[in-house]
Design an enzyme around this catalytic site. Structure first.
Site, mmCIF file in Angstrom:
data_model
loop_
_atom_site.group_PDB
_atom_site.id
_atom_site.type_symbol
_atom_site.label_atom_id
_atom_site.label_comp_id
_atom_site.label_asym_id
_atom_site.label_seq_id
_atom_site.Cartn_x
_atom_site.Cartn_y
_atom_site.Cartn_z
ATOM 1 N N ASN A 169 11.732 0.428 -9.678
ATOM 2 C CA ASN A 169 10.773 -0.595 -9.272
ATOM 3 C C ASN A 169 10.682 -1.764 -10.244
ATOM 4 O OD1 ASN A 169 10.293 0.835 -6.990
ATOM 5 N ND2 ASN A 169 8.228 1.509 -7.538
ATOM 6 N N CYS B 14 7.718 0.118 8.362
ATOM 7 C CA CYS B 14 8.103 0.960 7.231
ATOM 8 C C CYS B 14 7.423 2.302 7.386
ATOM 9 C CB CYS B 14 7.691 0.300 5.931
ATOM 10 S SG CYS B 14 8.009 1.373 4.534
ATOM 11 N N ARG C 232 2.374 -2.213 5.751
ATOM 12 C CA ARG C 232 2.856 -3.048 4.644
ATOM 13 C C ARG C 232 3.079 -4.509 5.057
ATOM 14 N NH1 ARG C 232 7.269 0.594 1.510
ATOM 15 N NH2 ARG C 232 6.395 -0.200 -0.407
ATOM 16 N N LYS D 221 -6.720 -8.113 -2.820
ATOM 17 C CA LYS D 221 -6.323 -6.713 -2.930
ATOM 18 C C LYS D 221 -5.187 -6.684 -3.950
ATOM 19 C CE LYS D 221 -4.710 -3.281 0.347
ATOM 20 N NZ LYS D 221 -4.454 -3.009 1.743
ATOM 21 N N VAL D 222 -5.089 -5.616 -4.727
ATOM 22 C CA VAL D 222 -4.016 -5.565 -5.728
ATOM 23 C C VAL D 222 -2.688 -5.304 -5.035
ATOM 24 C CG1 VAL D 222 -3.095 -4.315 -7.715
ATOM 25 C CG2 VAL D 222 -5.549 -4.751 -7.548
ATOM 26 N N VAL E 106 1.523 -5.243 -5.887
ATOM 27 C CA VAL E 106 2.596 -5.347 -6.873
ATOM 28 C C VAL E 106 3.613 -6.385 -6.410
ATOM 29 C CG1 VAL E 106 4.424 -4.077 -8.076
ATOM 30 C CG2 VAL E 106 2.279 -2.916 -7.498
ATOM 31 N N ARG F 25 18.133 6.763 -2.784
ATOM 32 C CA ARG F 25 17.625 5.395 -2.936
ATOM 33 C C ARG F 25 16.917 5.241 -4.277
ATOM 34 N NH1 ARG F 25 13.393 4.110 0.772
ATOM 35 N NH2 ARG F 25 13.301 2.427 -0.738
HETATM 36 C C1 UD1 Z 1 5.352 -1.452 -4.625
HETATM 37 C C2 UD1 Z 1 6.394 -0.424 -5.000
HETATM 38 C C3 UD1 Z 1 6.074 0.890 -4.332
HETATM 39 C C4 UD1 Z 1 4.670 1.303 -4.673
HETATM 40 C C5 UD1 Z 1 3.676 0.185 -4.396
HETATM 41 C C6 UD1 Z 1 2.252 0.499 -4.886
HETATM 42 C C7 UD1 Z 1 8.551 -1.481 -5.384
HETATM 43 C C8 UD1 Z 1 9.903 -1.748 -4.833
HETATM 44 N N1 UD1 Z 1 7.706 -0.860 -4.547
HETATM 45 O O1 UD1 Z 1 5.406 -1.601 -3.218
HETATM 46 O O2 UD1 Z 1 7.010 1.843 -4.776
HETATM 47 O O3 UD1 Z 1 4.347 2.416 -3.859
HETATM 48 O O4 UD1 Z 1 4.093 -0.999 -5.044
HETATM 49 O O5 UD1 Z 1 2.256 0.694 -6.249
HETATM 50 O O6 UD1 Z 1 8.225 -1.800 -6.522
HETATM 51 N N2 UD1 Z 1 -0.459 -5.573 1.035
HETATM 52 C C9 UD1 Z 1 -1.020 -6.388 1.990
HETATM 53 N N3 UD1 Z 1 -0.468 -7.627 2.182
HETATM 54 C C10 UD1 Z 1 0.589 -8.070 1.466
HETATM 55 C C11 UD1 Z 1 1.165 -7.224 0.492
HETATM 56 C C12 UD1 Z 1 0.620 -5.964 0.301
HETATM 57 O O7 UD1 Z 1 -1.978 -6.030 2.642
HETATM 58 O O8 UD1 Z 1 1.044 -9.207 1.702
HETATM 59 C C13 UD1 Z 1 -1.013 -4.222 0.849
HETATM 60 C C14 UD1 Z 1 -0.047 -3.115 1.210
HETATM 61 O O9 UD1 Z 1 -0.042 -2.848 2.582
HETATM 62 C C15 UD1 Z 1 -0.589 -1.960 0.402
HETATM 63 C C16 UD1 Z 1 -1.098 -2.651 -0.867
HETATM 64 O O10 UD1 Z 1 -1.291 -4.009 -0.519
HETATM 65 O O11 UD1 Z 1 -1.668 -1.346 1.068
HETATM 66 C C17 UD1 Z 1 -0.174 -2.531 -2.046
HETATM 67 O O12 UD1 Z 1 1.063 -3.117 -1.718
HETATM 68 P P1 UD1 Z 1 2.092 -3.531 -2.853
HETATM 69 O O13 UD1 Z 1 1.522 -3.184 -4.193
HETATM 70 O O14 UD1 Z 1 2.534 -4.924 -2.599
HETATM 71 O O15 UD1 Z 1 3.246 -2.525 -2.598
HETATM 72 P P2 UD1 Z 1 4.753 -2.828 -2.497
HETATM 73 O O16 UD1 Z 1 5.097 -4.038 -3.309
HETATM 74 O O17 UD1 Z 1 5.122 -2.761 -1.047
#
Ligand code: UD1
Length: 429
Positions: free
Chosen positions: A23, A126, A131, A171-172, A174, A408
């Site tokens: 990640n 997904c 997501r 919302k947090v 990543v 993966r």
């Molecule tokens: C990344 C990690 C994944 C990990 C996740 C949470 C990588 C490749 N993937 O995924 O392994 O499980 O962080 O630590 O590093 N959200 C929204 N809108 C957005 C973006 C996100 O609502 O535009 C929500 C998502 O649905 C989720 C939450 O925010 O409920 C966290 O998402 P995010 O931290 O962005 O996860 P990923 O980047 O998909």
């Protein structure tokens, strides 16, 4: 399709080398789009997701070279890669590629910052929830991008370049924090990112961007400040150790019993999981070489936990913890707060004899004295590993189907576990 065969019952003893973090590697590779000079990444894990991202970046014009292997390394271990995006030949990321790996959507940030345009497919469905990408779009609009959704594509334009702005994430996230940072480094003026993700992978990306000449402060806290620069340069950066792989093997040792050194692991990124591991009943010590996990004979205890953004308990270890407490004395409660559909391992663990009840986002795991091997199916990356962990303690043979999920994100699991005394082998399809 390949399968993994596990014969349970043997304790794990020895050393497991911890790989570079998947990640962190993915956003670091994507950051190579930001400069026409060469970005050298060391400690890159040998994973299917990394190979796929090399191909995806290749479409945009990134030339990827693998440096000579060190003695003793074979094709399946960490590599040093050189990424050079001398010229961006295409700002289009097609559905066929983005739908295979969600993180490839993140190219939208650097492409827009460097080229003033990007057309990137929506990632699509997904297995672990909806997501969405609304927060990515919000962040890029705050930096002055014009964004339309057209035929399943996000079309982003900033003909005069991006400018600094104030991004407040409700919302947090990543992913959107990575993208906001990568876009802001080449924007005019200052950007403030509030409620930023504090995950160690965000810090690793920021450290690398700083080596490339970016001006970033506050990564690892909830407020990140970025002052845009005109251009970035090449740099050399070693990918951080994989905290999810570390936690996964730590839980595996607690499950199977034994004494294992997780070599090269960093406990600073894993405080909450290691604390929980001690509560469950394993002994955890941090040494200069890594993290040592032991459990000799003593029983496992039930725990209550919710997944949370860092520094809370990571959603990427939820399935593995669930496997562990299947064998604990008493009832554990595990609440998933990050993704709404991340319990697909429950029905597979039940095939091994686990007693788990689901109520919305809460799983109640009633520990059972005995798990029994069975044929099970990997449903996603982290879920697959929970089945391997359960298989290590189950009586007899467990066969895990659809191993491509594991490949993966986990490097050489059969070798890493096999070297510590487990019977784990890969069966041809
Ligand atoms: C990344 C990690 C994944 C990990 C996740 C949470 C990588 C490749 N993937 O995924 O392994 O499980 O962080 O630590 O590093 N959200 C929204 N809108 C957005 C973006 C996100 O609502 O535009 C929500 C998502 O649905 C989720 C939450 O925010 O409920 C966290 O998402 P995010 O931290 O962005 O996860 P990923 O980047 O998909």
């Amino acid at each position: 399709m390949e399968r993994i065969r596990i014969v349970g019952g043997a304790p794990l003893n020895g050393t497991i080398p911890i790989s570079g973090a998947k990640n962190a590697t993915l956003p670091l590779m994507i950051a190579s789009l930001l400069t026409d000079e060469t970005l050298v990444l060391e400690n890159v894990p040998h994973l299917a997701d990394v190979a796929l991202l090399k191909r995806i970046l290749g479409n945009h014009g990134v030339d990827c070279m693998i440096q000579g292997k060190r003695a003793g390394q074979n094709g399946a271990t960490a590599e040093t890669i050189e990424l050079s995006a001398g010229e961006i030949v295409d700002t289009f990321a097609p559905y066929e590629l983005v739908s295979k790996m969600r993180a490839s959507f993140w190219v939208i940030g650097p492409l827009l910052a460097r080229m003033g345009e990007a057309r990137v497919s929506l990632p699509g469905g997904c297995a672990i929830g909806t997501r969405p990408v609304d927060l990515f779009i919000m962040a890029l609009r705050e930096l002055g991008a014009e964004i339309d959704i057209d035929g399943g594509y996000v079309v982003a334009r900033a003909p005069k370049g991006l400018r600094g702005g104030r991004i407040v994430f409700p919302k947090v996230t990543v992913g959107a924090t990575h993208v906001a940072m990568m876009a802001a480094v080449l924007a005019r003026g200052e950007t403030v990112i509030e409620n930023a993700a504090r995950e160690p992978e965000v810090v690793d990306l920021a450290d690398c961007l700083i080596k490339m000449g970016a001006r970033i402060s506050g990564a690892g806290t909830a407020t990140i400040r970025v002052t845009g620069v005109d251009r970035l340069t090449g740099a050399r950066h070693a990918v951080m150790p994989d905290r999810i792989e570390t936690g996964t093997y730590a839980f595996a040792v607690a499950m199977a019993g034994g004494d294992v050194l997780l070599e090269g692991a960093s406990s600073a990124t894993l405080e909450r999981p290691l604390e929980l591991l001690a509560e469950v009943g394993a002994e955890v010590t941090t040494t200069n070489e890594g993290i040592r996990v032991r459990r000799n004979g003593s029983g496992l205890h039930a725990v209550d936990v919710s997944t949370e953004p860092f520094p809370g308990f990571p959603t990427d270890l939820q399935a593995q913890l669930m496997a562990l407490v299947c064998h604990a004395k008493g009832s554990s409660h595990i609440r998933e707060t990050i993704f709404e559909n991340r319990f697909m391992h429950v029905q597979e663990l039940a095939r091994l004899g686990a007693d788990i009840h689901l109520d919305g986002q809460m799983a109640t795991v009633n520990g059972v004295a005995r798990l029994k091997g069975a044929e099970v199916m990997a449903t996603d990356l982290r879920a697959s590993m929970s089945l391997v962990i359960a298989g290590l303690a189950a009586e007899g043979e467990t066969i895990v189907n659809r191993v491509y999920h594991l490949d993966r994100g986990f490097e050489r699991i059969e070798q890493k576990l096999g070297d510590c005394g487990a019977t784990v082998e890969r069966l041809a399809g």
